[in-house]
Design a protein around this motif. Structure first.
Motif, mmCIF file in Angstrom:
data_model
loop_
_atom_site.group_PDB
_atom_site.id
_atom_site.type_symbol
_atom_site.label_atom_id
_atom_site.label_comp_id
_atom_site.label_asym_id
_atom_site.label_seq_id
_atom_site.Cartn_x
_atom_site.Cartn_y
_atom_site.Cartn_z
ATOM 1 N N VAL A 43 27.707 58.071 34.424
ATOM 2 C CA VAL A 43 28.754 57.192 34.941
ATOM 3 C C VAL A 43 29.287 57.819 36.240
ATOM 4 C CG1 VAL A 43 30.962 56.068 34.434
ATOM 5 C CG2 VAL A 43 29.364 56.589 32.567
ATOM 6 N N PRO A 44 29.061 57.157 37.388
ATOM 7 C CA PRO A 44 29.377 57.788 38.677
ATOM 8 C C PRO A 44 30.814 58.306 38.794
ATOM 9 C CG PRO A 44 28.109 55.790 39.025
ATOM 10 C CD PRO A 44 28.406 55.846 37.548
ATOM 11 N N GLU A 45 31.794 57.541 38.328
ATOM 12 C CA GLU A 45 33.190 57.958 38.479
ATOM 13 C C GLU A 45 33.477 59.204 37.648
ATOM 14 O OE1 GLU A 45 32.184 54.913 37.849
ATOM 15 O OE2 GLU A 45 32.766 53.829 39.670
ATOM 16 N N ILE A 46 32.911 59.249 36.445
ATOM 17 C CA ILE A 46 33.124 60.428 35.591
ATOM 18 C C ILE A 46 32.462 61.640 36.240
ATOM 19 C CG2 ILE A 46 32.530 61.455 33.352
ATOM 20 C CD1 ILE A 46 32.870 58.692 32.098
ATOM 21 N N ALA A 47 31.265 61.419 36.819
ATOM 22 C CA ALA A 47 30.553 62.522 37.469
ATOM 23 C C ALA A 47 31.372 63.085 38.625
ATOM 24 C CB ALA A 47 29.190 62.044 37.971
ATOM 25 N N ALA A 48 31.906 62.200 39.466
ATOM 26 C CA ALA A 48 32.658 62.652 40.644
ATOM 27 C C ALA A 48 33.872 63.479 40.213
ATOM 28 C CB ALA A 48 33.095 61.453 41.482
ATOM 29 N N ARG A 49 34.578 62.999 39.187
ATOM 30 C CA ARG A 49 35.776 63.710 38.725
ATOM 31 C C ARG A 49 35.409 65.085 38.156
ATOM 32 N NH1 ARG A 49 40.954 62.288 37.932
ATOM 33 N NH2 ARG A 49 40.436 60.221 38.720
ATOM 34 N N ALA A 50 34.303 65.130 37.410
ATOM 35 C CA ALA A 50 33.880 66.408 36.818
ATOM 36 C C ALA A 50 33.474 67.404 37.915
ATOM 37 C CB ALA A 50 32.727 66.177 35.844
ATOM 38 N N HIS A 51 32.788 66.916 38.959
ATOM 39 C CA HIS A 51 32.436 67.815 40.073
ATOM 40 C C HIS A 51 33.708 68.409 40.668
ATOM 41 C CE1 HIS A 51 28.206 66.904 40.086
ATOM 42 N NE2 HIS A 51 28.373 65.633 40.375
ATOM 43 N N LEU A 52 34.698 67.540 40.871
ATOM 44 C CA LEU A 52 35.958 67.953 41.490
ATOM 45 C C LEU A 52 36.642 69.027 40.642
ATOM 46 C CD1 LEU A 52 37.612 67.129 43.953
ATOM 47 C CD2 LEU A 52 38.749 65.401 42.563
ATOM 48 N N GLU A 53 36.594 68.841 39.331
ATOM 49 C CA GLU A 53 37.274 69.787 38.440
ATOM 50 C C GLU A 53 36.570 71.137 38.376
ATOM 51 O OE1 GLU A 53 37.551 67.697 34.737
ATOM 52 O OE2 GLU A 53 39.204 66.459 35.487
ATOM 53 N N HIS A 54 35.234 71.137 38.479
ATOM 54 C CA HIS A 54 34.506 72.371 38.179
ATOM 55 C C HIS A 54 33.956 73.125 39.384
ATOM 56 C CE1 HIS A 54 34.852 71.516 33.986
ATOM 57 N NE2 HIS A 54 34.267 70.344 34.123
ATOM 58 N N LEU A 55 33.842 72.459 40.532
ATOM 59 C CA LEU A 55 33.103 73.085 41.632
ATOM 60 C C LEU A 55 33.730 74.402 42.103
ATOM 61 C CD1 LEU A 55 30.687 72.993 43.461
ATOM 62 C CD2 LEU A 55 31.950 71.519 45.041
ATOM 63 N N ASP A 56 35.060 74.429 42.267
ATOM 64 C CA ASP A 56 35.730 75.667 42.729
ATOM 65 C C ASP A 56 35.357 76.859 41.843
ATOM 66 O OD1 ASP A 56 36.959 74.020 44.434
ATOM 67 O OD2 ASP A 56 39.021 74.604 43.919
ATOM 68 N N GLY A 57 35.494 76.631 40.529
ATOM 69 C CA GLY A 57 35.233 77.712 39.572
ATOM 70 C C GLY A 57 33.780 78.159 39.616
ATOM 71 N N LEU A 58 32.857 77.202 39.793
ATOM 72 C CA LEU A 58 31.429 77.549 39.838
ATOM 73 C C LEU A 58 31.096 78.358 41.082
ATOM 74 C CD1 LEU A 58 29.548 74.379 38.587
ATOM 75 C CD2 LEU A 58 29.606 76.612 37.543
ATOM 76 N N ILE A 59 31.708 77.981 42.206
ATOM 77 C CA ILE A 59 31.464 78.731 43.448
ATOM 78 C C ILE A 59 31.976 80.163 43.273
ATOM 79 C CG2 ILE A 59 32.167 78.949 45.872
ATOM 80 C CD1 ILE A 59 32.127 75.868 46.018
ATOM 81 N N ARG A 60 33.171 80.275 42.691
ATOM 82 C CA ARG A 60 33.744 81.613 42.470
ATOM 83 C C ARG A 60 32.799 82.435 41.586
ATOM 84 N NH1 ARG A 60 38.828 80.156 40.327
ATOM 85 N NH2 ARG A 60 39.194 78.987 42.224
ATOM 86 N N ARG A 61 32.256 81.785 40.534
ATOM 87 C CA ARG A 61 31.364 82.502 39.618
ATOM 88 C C ARG A 61 30.078 82.933 40.315
ATOM 89 N NH1 ARG A 61 29.622 79.297 34.536
ATOM 90 N NH2 ARG A 61 27.603 80.323 34.742
ATOM 91 N N ALA A 62 29.507 82.023 41.116
ATOM 92 C CA ALA A 62 28.248 82.348 41.813
ATOM 93 C C ALA A 62 28.460 83.515 42.775
ATOM 94 C CB ALA A 62 27.726 81.115 42.557
ATOM 95 N N MET A 63 29.581 83.481 43.495
ATOM 96 C CA MET A 63 29.842 84.549 44.477
ATOM 97 C C MET A 63 30.066 85.883 43.756
ATOM 98 S SD MET A 63 30.535 82.825 47.706
ATOM 99 C CE MET A 63 31.630 83.934 48.432
ATOM 100 N N ALA A 64 30.761 85.835 42.619
ATOM 101 C CA ALA A 64 31.012 87.068 41.854
ATOM 102 C C ALA A 64 29.694 87.628 41.320
ATOM 103 C CB ALA A 64 31.989 86.786 40.715
ATOM 104 N N GLU A 65 28.843 86.738 40.771
ATOM 105 C CA GLU A 65 27.548 87.195 40.246
ATOM 106 C C GLU A 65 26.678 87.791 41.347
ATOM 107 O OE1 GLU A 65 25.277 84.338 37.957
ATOM 108 O OE2 GLU A 65 26.987 84.028 36.594
ATOM 109 N N ALA A 66 26.759 87.184 42.542
ATOM 110 C CA ALA A 66 25.951 87.663 43.662
ATOM 111 C C ALA A 66 26.551 88.924 44.282
ATOM 112 C CB ALA A 66 25.825 86.566 44.718
ATOM 113 N N GLY A 67 27.827 89.189 43.959
ATOM 114 C CA GLY A 67 28.503 90.353 44.533
ATOM 115 C C GLY A 67 28.786 90.188 46.017
ATOM 116 N N VAL A 68 29.086 88.968 46.437
ATOM 117 C CA VAL A 68 29.392 88.733 47.855
ATOM 118 C C VAL A 68 30.761 88.050 48.002
ATOM 119 C CG1 VAL A 68 26.976 88.532 48.570
ATOM 120 C CG2 VAL A 68 28.221 86.470 47.900
ATOM 121 N N GLY A 69 31.362 88.258 49.164
ATOM 122 C CA GLY A 69 32.585 87.551 49.533
ATOM 123 C C GLY A 69 32.243 86.547 50.622
ATOM 124 N N PHE A 70 33.206 85.677 50.979
ATOM 125 C CA PHE A 70 32.926 84.685 52.026
ATOM 126 C C PHE A 70 32.525 85.362 53.336
ATOM 127 C CE2 PHE A 70 35.703 81.919 49.307
ATOM 128 C CZ PHE A 70 34.717 80.989 49.001
#
Ligand code: KG4
Ligand code: ZN
Length: 357
Positions: A43-70
């Protein structure tokens, strides 16, 4: 060179950190499966909202796992289309915000190019190669001549192959998403040769695909068998569907290989990409074909076949090292064909024209 990749074009929210030395430093994917399962599809609307809710946290997790900062990043790449536009907007806006705040280059990646170039990240495949792109929204045969240089040899005239798996799964009462469930049911089949299904376009000239007749044939069998299907009926039908798809794909690929070889006698490879490329029966069938044709067969690991952000970061690297990036005025694209010169497909509007389901 270190690039952060972001993928939000369908029902997976993903972030990854990849280097130009083909090293995946981090690759996190959050599937929204549970959010969409009650509706039997995305469902496109549900997908968009879920991306909005989770993307920040996922980016933070990926950067932490990679051991890099911006400060360690050289660029930010995000899927700019094609896809469900609400989700694409979330990813593109997030990437632009980081790029603006940190003064980093922004690269808008075509999701299909992400799939198309994955084999260069995983296997360092050289150009040119023949690509079978088989996903939920696409079924295409393309000659990949270079970054941004794609020549379409064939496409589906009705359903995408992943869509056919998903619809068949629904007919068989297997649920969503269909591909992996059909594959599991087929593996349980006790009499996989019991049903003979039509093989659309097999033996016909050209490299196009068609799957709607196959789906209709499955429906007819289901109706004849009567509800509810027994487990054995369901598993045997799943096996028949899967092996027929593999045969159809092999026939179309054989024709595309002949054309590819005529243009590129010096060699190349047969490469698969997209979610359906995770299917083991299909992979085995294409391996046999490639062996017969004397071409190396390259299939990325399963988790890099389905949607992910490592492929987006990698496609970003491929473009960035050629000196390309995009302005922050880039507008997300619901449609974005890989080969803009390819003729539109007669049949269902959308399929083959860059739409992604
Ligand atoms: O590339 P992808 O993750 O998303 C799109 O860009 O469409 O592909 C998703 C599609 C779905 O239709 C799913 O059912 C199919 O790939 N798929 C499979 C398998 N895993 C995923 N189809 C057949 N066998 C599988 N193992
Ligand atoms: Zn995809």
């Amino acid at each position: 060179m270190i690039v952060l990749g972001i993928e939000t074009s369908c029902d997976e929210t993903a972030a990854a950190v990849v280097t130009d030395a083909r090293e995946i430093r981090a690759d996190v994917v959050l599937s929204q499966l549970d959010d969409h399962t009650p509706y039997g599809g995305v469902v496109p609307e549900i997908a968009a909202r879920a991306h909005l809710e989770h993307l920040d946290g996922l980016i933070r997790r990926a950067m932490a796992e990679a051991g890099v900062g911006f400060g360690d990043l050289d660029a930010i790449a995000a899927t700019g289309g094609p896809g469900l536009i609400g989700g694409v907007i979330v990813g593109v806006m997030t990437a632009k915000a980081i790029a603006a705040a940190r003064g980093l280059p922004f690269i808008a990646v075509n999701h299909l190019e992400g799939h198309a170039l994955t084999a260069r990240l995983t296997n360092d495949v050289a150009f040119p190669y023949l690509l079978l792109l088989a996903s939920g929204g696409h079924c295409q045969l393309l000659v990949v001549e270079g970054v941004g240089r794609y020549r379409r040899l064939g496409t589906t005239i009705d359903d995408a192959v992943g869509e056919a798996f998903d619809k068949t799964a629904k007919l068989l009462g297997l649920g969503y998403p269909g591909g992996p469930l059909v594959e599991q049911a087929a593996a349980r089949a006790t009499n996989p040769g019991r049903f003979a299904l039509p093989r659309p376009l097999v033996g016909r000239p050209g490299c196009d695909f068609s799957f709607s007749g196959l789906k209709t044939a499955v429906r007819r069998h289901v109706e004849e068998l009567g509800a509810p299907l027994s487990d054995a009926d369901r598993d045997d039908l799943a096996a028949a569907f899967q092996s027929t798809v593999a045969e159809v794909m092999a026939d179309r690929c054989a024709r595309a290989i002949a054309r590819f070889k005529a243009d590129h006698p010096q060699g190349g490879a047969l490469v698969v990409a997209g979610g359906v490329a995770a299917n083991k029966t299909l992979r085995a069938r294409l391996q046999i074909l490639a062996d017969r044709e004397g071409l190396p067969f390259v299939a990325p690991p399963l988790r890099l076949c389905t949607d992910n952000a490592a492929m987006i970061a990698w496609a970003g690297i491929e473009r960035f090292r050629l000196g390309e990036s995009d302005p922050l005025t880039f507008a997300p694209r619901p449609r974005w064909p890989l080969d803009p010169t390819a003729a539109p497909v007669i049949g269902r509007a959308g399929v083959g024209s860059g739409v992604k389901a």
